[in-house]
Design an enzyme around this catalytic site. Sequence first.
Site, PDB file in Angstrom:
ATOM      1  CD  GLU A  10      -2.482  -7.780   2.642  1.00 55.30           C
ATOM      2  OE1 GLU A  10      -2.476  -6.527   2.527  1.00 55.30           O
ATOM      3  OE2 GLU A  10      -2.888  -8.293   3.967  1.00 55.30           O
TER       4      GLU A  10
ATOM      5  CB  ALA B 229      -0.748   0.018   1.362  1.00 53.21           C
TER       6      ALA B 229
ATOM      7  N   GLY C 111       0.612  -5.061   0.878  1.00 48.69           N
ATOM      8  CA  GLY C 111      -0.555  -5.292   0.098  1.00 48.69           C
ATOM      9  C   GLY C 111      -0.337  -5.867  -1.439  1.00 48.69           C
TER      10      GLY C 111
ATOM     11  CD  GLU D 245       1.435  -5.659   5.628  1.00 45.75           C
ATOM     12  OE1 GLU D 245       2.586  -6.603   5.883  1.00 45.75           O
ATOM     13  OE2 GLU D 245       0.791  -5.770   4.564  1.00 45.75           O
TER      14      GLU D 245
HETATM   15  N1  CO8 Z   1       4.555   3.122  -0.736  1.00 45.06           N
HETATM   16  C1  CO8 Z   1       5.098   4.270  -1.309  1.00 45.06           C
HETATM   17  N2  CO8 Z   1       6.214   4.351  -1.781  1.00 45.06           N
HETATM   18  C2  CO8 Z   1       6.987   3.610  -1.837  1.00 45.06           C
HETATM   19  C3  CO8 Z   1       6.596   2.154  -1.390  1.00 45.06           C
HETATM   20  C4  CO8 Z   1       5.252   2.209  -0.794  1.00 45.06           C
HETATM   21  N3  CO8 Z   1       4.940   1.155  -0.323  1.00 45.06           N
HETATM   22  N4  CO8 Z   1       7.548   1.154  -1.606  1.00 45.06           N
HETATM   23  C5  CO8 Z   1       8.437   1.751  -2.305  1.00 45.06           C
HETATM   24  N5  CO8 Z   1       8.198   3.107  -2.460  1.00 45.06           N
HETATM   25  C6  CO8 Z   1       8.896   4.082  -3.304  1.00 45.06           C
HETATM   26  C7  CO8 Z   1      10.093   4.706  -2.288  1.00 45.06           C
HETATM   27  O1  CO8 Z   1       9.535   5.412  -1.663  1.00 45.06           O
HETATM   28  C8  CO8 Z   1      10.999   5.393  -3.145  1.00 45.06           C
HETATM   29  O2  CO8 Z   1      10.509   6.270  -3.759  1.00 45.06           O
HETATM   30  P1  CO8 Z   1      11.748   7.661  -3.741  1.00 45.06           P
HETATM   31  O3  CO8 Z   1      12.574   7.216  -5.027  1.00 45.06           O
HETATM   32  O4  CO8 Z   1      10.729   8.766  -4.418  1.00 45.06           O
HETATM   33  O5  CO8 Z   1      12.429   7.635  -2.705  1.00 45.06           O
HETATM   34  C9  CO8 Z   1      10.863   4.363  -4.537  1.00 45.06           C
HETATM   35  O6  CO8 Z   1       9.536   3.597  -4.568  1.00 45.06           O
HETATM   36  C10 CO8 Z   1      11.931   3.232  -4.806  1.00 45.06           C
HETATM   37  O7  CO8 Z   1      11.848   2.562  -3.415  1.00 45.06           O
HETATM   38  P2  CO8 Z   1      13.558   2.520  -2.785  1.00 45.06           P
HETATM   39  O8  CO8 Z   1      14.392   3.250  -3.031  1.00 45.06           O
HETATM   40  O9  CO8 Z   1      13.084   2.071  -1.469  1.00 45.06           O
HETATM   41  O10 CO8 Z   1      13.853   1.035  -3.615  1.00 45.06           O
HETATM   42  P3  CO8 Z   1      15.027  -0.171  -2.900  1.00 45.06           P
HETATM   43  O11 CO8 Z   1      15.096  -0.937  -4.164  1.00 45.06           O
HETATM   44  O12 CO8 Z   1      16.006   0.541  -1.968  1.00 45.06           O
HETATM   45  O13 CO8 Z   1      13.719  -0.758  -2.102  1.00 45.06           O
HETATM   46  C11 CO8 Z   1      11.899  -2.065  -1.066  1.00 45.06           C
HETATM   47  C12 CO8 Z   1      12.627  -1.475  -2.397  1.00 45.06           C
HETATM   48  C13 CO8 Z   1      12.635  -3.237  -0.281  1.00 45.06           C
HETATM   49  C14 CO8 Z   1      10.713  -2.396  -1.729  1.00 45.06           C
HETATM   50  C15 CO8 Z   1      11.404  -0.722  -0.316  1.00 45.06           C
HETATM   51  O14 CO8 Z   1      10.871   0.342  -1.175  1.00 45.06           O
HETATM   52  C16 CO8 Z   1      10.454  -0.861   0.630  1.00 45.06           C
HETATM   53  O15 CO8 Z   1      10.885  -1.517   1.820  1.00 45.06           O
HETATM   54  N6  CO8 Z   1       9.144  -0.570   0.426  1.00 45.06           N
HETATM   55  C17 CO8 Z   1       8.149  -0.615   1.434  1.00 45.06           C
HETATM   56  C18 CO8 Z   1       7.595  -1.856   1.541  1.00 45.06           C
HETATM   57  C19 CO8 Z   1       6.570  -1.983   2.460  1.00 45.06           C
HETATM   58  O16 CO8 Z   1       6.700  -1.666   3.930  1.00 45.06           O
HETATM   59  N7  CO8 Z   1       5.278  -2.317   2.051  1.00 45.06           N
HETATM   60  C20 CO8 Z   1       4.151  -2.498   3.045  1.00 45.06           C
HETATM   61  C21 CO8 Z   1       3.332  -1.468   3.171  1.00 45.06           C
HETATM   62  S1  CO8 Z   1       2.255  -1.496   4.388  1.00 45.06           S
HETATM   63  C22 CO8 Z   1       1.013  -2.119   3.360  1.00 45.06           C
HETATM   64  O17 CO8 Z   1       1.046  -2.752   2.286  1.00 45.06           O
HETATM   65  C23 CO8 Z   1      -0.337  -2.362   4.094  1.00 45.06           C
HETATM   66  C24 CO8 Z   1      -1.384  -3.076   3.247  1.00 45.06           C
HETATM   67  C25 CO8 Z   1      -2.451  -2.979   4.102  1.00 45.06           C
HETATM   68  C26 CO8 Z   1      -3.857  -2.962   3.390  1.00 45.06           C
HETATM   69  C27 CO8 Z   1      -4.657  -2.189   4.126  1.00 45.06           C
HETATM   70  C28 CO8 Z   1      -6.009  -2.789   3.919  1.00 45.06           C
HETATM   71  C29 CO8 Z   1      -7.240  -2.317   4.708  1.00 45.06           C
END
Ligand code: CO8
Length: 259
Positions: A113, A66, A110, A133
């Site tokens: 999911e 998400a 997400g 999460e």
């Molecule tokens: N949301 C927003 N932006 C994101 C997300 C995300 N989930 N993931 C990556 N991005 C963005 C980064 O902020 C970055 O943006 P910018 O270039 O502007 O800084 C760009 O994408 C590239 O990401 P990274 O530089 O971090 O890339 P890396 O290769 O270093 O890392 C990762 C990749 C490991 C995937 C890392 O980006 C990461 O850990 N992302 C977050 C993963 C995460 O925590 N996901 C879970 C989110 S919570 C969720 O999904 C809850 C769902 C619940 C559903 C609710 C229903 C009711």
Amino acid sequence: PPTYETLLTRTEGPVGIITLNRPKQLNALNDRLMDELGAALRAFDADDAIGCIILTGSEKAFAAGADIAAMAQYTFSDVYRTEYITRNWEALRHVRKPVIAAVAGFALGGGCEVAMMCDLIIAADNAKFGQPEVKIGVVPGAGGTQRLPRAIGKAKAMDMVLTGRMMDAAEAERAGLVSRVVPLDKLMDEALAVALSIASLPRLAVLAAKEAVNRAFEGPLSDGLMYERRLFHAMFATADQKEGMAAFLEKRTPHFQHR
Ligand code: CO8
């Protein structure tokens, strides 16, 4: 065909392909994207020319979860009142045609999911699955704590959900989360081959088969077995059952009408 801001759609014969397309955010899922995904799924589901749907992302990310930037400032009352984000995440559950998730790169939170809401997952060898999460102070909210244990058992699911660690494609296949793992450059070929083979089969039998397997995840076994048997019986009302069985006995290729 309709155009979308956050995804691309195309067809390959009887297969509808939806590509998540927010590359700068690694396909992070926001309200707009989930609305558009619902619309694209409904359009393919309603299109008689389509027999199977593929959902995919980029080589780097299926979806990294998400959209944390969109979520960060929300309060409890914001998310509870608007039923964030499940309000528009349920579309996948109502699609009757098979949906194949073709996953390369990150499928996190997400994103994992959404992949699990699809009927089967074909993974590239660079795929990484996780429910991280807990690391950002929440818990999975779109089925992660429910579908993951059903898919891979409690031990592995607890490991994933409590630590937030990632699982690579090989581990995901061993655990039973994904159906097949293929080299990254073969991902779409493989997904398309599977989708085309499904689309060539009698449509009604395919819809019924999906319904019956999904039933295995809800309710007691006795209900599921009865549900399956009734669907089996119902197939005898279709033209394709007559054709399929006659063609087998006559040792010829069947010509299905999807009726
Ligand atoms: N949301 C927003 N932006 C994101 C997300 C995300 N989930 N993931 C990556 N991005 C963005 C980064 O902020 C970055 O943006 P910018 O270039 O502007 O800084 C760009 O994408 C590239 O990401 P990274 O530089 O971090 O890339 P890396 O290769 O270093 O890392 C990762 C990749 C490991 C995937 C890392 O980006 C990461 O850990 N992302 C977050 C993963 C995460 O925590 N996901 C879970 C989110 S919570 C969720 O999904 C809850 C769902 C619940 C559903 C609710 C229903 C009711």
